[in-house]
Design a protein around this motif. Structure first.
Motif: not given
Lengths: 113, 117
Positions: B33, B35, B43-45, B90
């Motif tokens: 993933x 983020x 945290x936004x994906x 991230x």
């Protein structure tokens, strides 16, 4: 649309006392919840989780409570220690095989001496 | 085990430049993933992948691209950097679990702090 909300941006607690961090969610399809801890300049690290089929999960000093009817969960840390000072993120898992997580905005916990 | 490794740690880009944020994991995890975390936000994906050759969009994919040619690597590409992409990025990975009542936790890298001016 913030589906996972942590309404307290910060919390200060004395060493040895209980820290209670709260999290609310709006999506009733969430079925698994996790707490992550983040120190500055590091990535988040997993702390504890709970499935929607339970209402409590305990791991040492950390306990997570889930109230599905209220769509609310909380993280209790007892006793709080200075090393617990960090940002805590609540996260919820949605439906689907990829198990994508939706994160809250975080609560900064400071444990004072 | 190094876990999840992200490079670079810091980068300053000018508007319109492009770059690739690198992410590699040595845990043989299927899922990876990306983020982003903006100040005061969760945290936004951006994108995710369930295995080599398979990627899909998250909540905020615009302005980014990804590829997953191997299990280990999941680079994130910014083609035309914009100030709105100033953030901490991230990368995370996790193993696949078959039980619906359990979710293997995400393992995060230490992040890439990107500034676009």
């Amino acid at each position: 649309d913030q589906q996972v909300k942590q309404n307290s941006p910060s919390l200060s607690v004395q060493e040895g006392r209980i820290s209670i961090l709260n999290c609310d969610y709006t999506n009733s399809m969430f079925d698994y919840f996790l707490w992550y801890k983040k120190y500055p300049a590091e990535g988040p690290t997993f702390l504890i989780s709970i499935s929607s089929i339970k209402d409590k999960n305990e791991d040492g000093r950390f306990t997570v409570f889930l109230n599905k009817s209220a769509k609310h969960l909380s993280l209790h840390i007892v006793p709080s220690q200075p090393g617990d000072s960090a940002v805590y993120f609540c996260a919820a898992r949605g439906a689907g095989t990829a198990s994508k997580l939706t994160f809250g905005t975080g609560t900064r916990l400071q444990v004072t001496l | 085990n190094a876990g999840v490794t992200q490079t670079p740690k810091f980068r300053i880009l000018k508007i319109g430049q492009s770059m690739t944020l690198q992410c590699t994991q040595d845990m043989n995890h299927n899922y990876m993933y990306w983020y982003r975390q903006d100040p005061g936000m969760g945290l936004k994906l951006i994108y995710y992948s369930v295995g080599a050759g398979i990627t899909d969009k998250g909540e905020v994919p615009n302005g980014y691209n990804v590829s997953r040619s191997t299990t280990e690597d999941f680079p994130l590409r910014l083609e035309l950097a914009a100030p709105s992409q100033t953030s901490v990025y991230f990368c995370a990975s996790r193993e696949r679990t078959l039980q619906s009542s359990y979710n293997s936790p995400l393992h995060f890298g230490n992040g890439t702090r990107l500034t676009v001016t």
